[in-house]
Enzyme design. Structure first.
Site, PDB file in Angstrom:
ATOM      1  N   ASP A   1       0.822  -1.213   0.000  1.00  0.00           N
ATOM      2  CA  ASP A   1       0.000   0.000   0.000  1.00  0.00           C
ATOM      3  C   ASP A   1       0.853   1.259   0.000  1.00  0.00           C
ATOM      4  O   ASP A   1       0.379   2.334  -0.356  1.00  0.00           O
ATOM      5  CB  ASP A   1      -0.929  -0.010   1.218  1.00  0.00           C
ATOM      6  CG  ASP A   1      -1.955   1.112   1.160  1.00  0.00           C
ATOM      7  OD1 ASP A   1      -2.696   1.170   0.168  1.00  0.00           O
ATOM      8  OD2 ASP A   1      -2.005   1.930   2.103  1.00  0.00           O
TER       9      ASP A   1
ATOM     10  N   LEU B   1      -7.743   6.715   1.428  1.00  0.00           N
ATOM     11  CA  LEU B   1      -7.809   7.771   0.415  1.00  0.00           C
ATOM     12  C   LEU B   1      -6.525   7.893  -0.398  1.00  0.00           C
ATOM     13  O   LEU B   1      -6.395   8.807  -1.214  1.00  0.00           O
ATOM     14  CB  LEU B   1      -8.106   9.118   1.090  1.00  0.00           C
ATOM     15  CG  LEU B   1      -9.488   9.227   1.753  1.00  0.00           C
ATOM     16  CD1 LEU B   1      -9.605  10.541   2.508  1.00  0.00           C
ATOM     17  CD2 LEU B   1     -10.594   9.126   0.723  1.00  0.00           C
ATOM     18  N   ARG B   2      -5.574   6.988  -0.158  1.00  0.00           N
ATOM     19  CA  ARG B   2      -4.320   7.072  -0.916  1.00  0.00           C
ATOM     20  C   ARG B   2      -4.569   6.915  -2.407  1.00  0.00           C
ATOM     21  O   ARG B   2      -3.905   7.548  -3.227  1.00  0.00           O
ATOM     22  CB  ARG B   2      -3.336   6.011  -0.433  1.00  0.00           C
ATOM     23  CG  ARG B   2      -2.650   6.365   0.869  1.00  0.00           C
ATOM     24  CD  ARG B   2      -1.352   5.576   1.050  1.00  0.00           C
ATOM     25  NE  ARG B   2      -0.817   5.808   2.380  1.00  0.00           N
ATOM     26  CZ  ARG B   2      -0.903   4.954   3.389  1.00  0.00           C
ATOM     27  NH1 ARG B   2      -1.520   3.800   3.205  1.00  0.00           N
ATOM     28  NH2 ARG B   2      -0.393   5.230   4.562  1.00  0.00           N
ATOM     29  N   GLY B   3      -5.499   6.055  -2.782  1.00  0.00           N
ATOM     30  CA  GLY B   3      -5.796   5.839  -4.196  1.00  0.00           C
ATOM     31  C   GLY B   3      -6.257   7.115  -4.874  1.00  0.00           C
ATOM     32  O   GLY B   3      -5.827   7.439  -5.998  1.00  0.00           O
TER      33      GLY B   3
END
Length: 423
Positions: free
Chosen positions: A280, A361-363
């Site tokens: 991730d 919310l990294r995506g």
């Protein structure tokens, strides 16, 4: 980088109880390199907490840049010329997805790196290492072992920041972004940095030697076969990637320095899966497959044979393309801040992430950054849906929840959902 930065040494000020038995307190600067004496102002302080029946004492540590002898500097440049030649990035045939992900991370390091997974012998390591020639120059504080940014406090070491706060003028040099290889067999001390505790307690001498994370600050940290990396090193990478700082804790002593780097990993999925926590942390994910076209395979074999027979001549044939690509990257980095993305596109990107059940919310953040970097690479000042369509599979593919019974590639699922939302 080594040619521009001096070797790191340490100066220590100790109390009389830790120095010689004479009545007059002695203050002697001590270097890392044996036989060399150096001195300077003390910056960062470290306190060793005394135990019972021991006299309290304080030890202060700082990294001091030793002067670079002009003869040594010339020697370093000569050795650089005679170093092993790198295969030109422009000469890599195919593997467009992997090359694009690498270029976007050079343009915007905040994307967060790239994980490259694919079959063995597909040029993963060769492509990553060929990126060295294209890396742009950055400004660093001269003699600082952490490549501190002279303007951005986020990328400054503690000592440099204290000097800037006092109003000192720090010397600045320009140097290319550094690429550091992290071997699988590296020890934790070599990665984080080492502290000689025995010397600190017995002689009052405290020496800290920065490790690979310090060298990789504001640069690239490359881990080949990252899925085979030991768990304790994975934990170190996770900690540094999360905070942007590396902290060395040894017997009550704490030393911290900035460790913000582009993390690039490569591996073969047949040799084992990567821990989800580390996966991730990679901003983008590139899948590399074996070239099936016979003519293309022959071209790759012939190009490699030419490089092996005469590396210098082979590199010279691609010099024009390399220079053009380097200028393109430099311009993209300069124009990145002016690239705009419409709110409507942002909403649709987040809708795709939401409907794919992407955790966190990294995506969303990475997709926005990668789309802007791609627009900058193309010389545009506004992101289009085509830019988003190009990068969104690489930004979300590795963030989807795994279904062991699912036979469809996760990148295809992302593309299908994108088409559905953006239609």
């Amino acid at each position: 980088m080594a040619s521009l930065l001096g070797s790191s040494s340490s100066a220590i000020c100790a109390s009389p109880s830790l120095s010689s038995s004479s009545s007059t307190p002695s203050f002697s600067p001590i270097c890392f390199s044996p036989g060399k004496i150096c001195g300077g102002k003390l910056n960062a302080g470290i306190q060793i907490r005394s135990k019972k029946n021991r006299s309290p004492h304080h030890v202060r540590v700082m990294n001091v840049a030793t002067e670079i002898n002009s003869t040594e500097q010339v020697g370093k440049f000569d050795s650089k010329k005679s170093a092993r030649p790198v295969y030109p990035f422009a000469a890599i045939v195919g593997q467009d997805e992997m090359k694009l992900c690498l270029l976007l991370n050079v343009i915007d390091p905040k994307i967060g790196g790239v994980m490259i997974m694919g079959d063995r012998g597909t040029g993963k390591s060769t492509t990553v290492r060929s990126l060295v020639d294209l890396l742009p120059e950055i400004k660093v504080v001269a003699g600082d072992p952490y490549n501190s940014d002279p303007l951005d406090p986020e990328f400054m070491g503690v000592e440099v920041r204290e000097r800037v706060e006092r109003g000192e003028q720090v010397p600045v040099v320009a140097t290319k972004i550094n690429m550091v290889d992290l071997p699988l067999g590296a020890t934790e001390d070599r990665v984080c940095g080492t502290i000689d505790i025995e010397k600190a307690l017995t002689e009052g001498v405290k020496a800290f030697e920065p490790g690979l994370l310090a060298k990789a600050n504001r640069g690239i940290l490359y881990v080949d076969e990252v899925n085979l990396l030991d768990d304790h090193l994975v934990d170190v990478l996770l900690d540094s990637a999360a905070s942007g700082w590396n902290t060395v804790e040894r017997e009550g002593i704490s030393i911290s320095h900035p460790a913000r780097f582009i993390l690039i990993g490569s591996g073969n999925p047949e040799e084992g899966e990567l821990r989800p926590q580390l996966l991730d942390r990679f901003g983008m994910h590139a899948q590399v497959g074996t070239v099936r076209d016979a003519d293309l395979r022959v071209k790759i074999v012939e190009e490699r044979a030419r490089f092996d027979s005469n590396p210098q001549d082979f590199r010279e044939t691609y010099k024009t393309e390399q220079d053009k690509l380097q200028d393109q990257i430099s311009n993209a980095r300069s124009n990145l801040a002016s690239v705009q993305i419409d709110r409507e596109l942002k909403v649709k990107i987040s809708q795709v992430c939401s409907e794919l059940n992407v955790d966190g919310l990294r995506g969303d953040i990475v997709t926005n950054r990668a789309a802007k970097a791609l627009a900058a690479l193309k010389g545009k000042d506004r992101v289009t849906a085509d830019d988003v369509a190009t990068v969104i599979p690489n930004c979300l593919r590795h963030r989807l929840r795994k279904d062991p019974l699912e036979s469809i590639d996760s990148g295809v699922l992302v593309s299908e959902k994108f088409a559905e939302v953006f239609s």
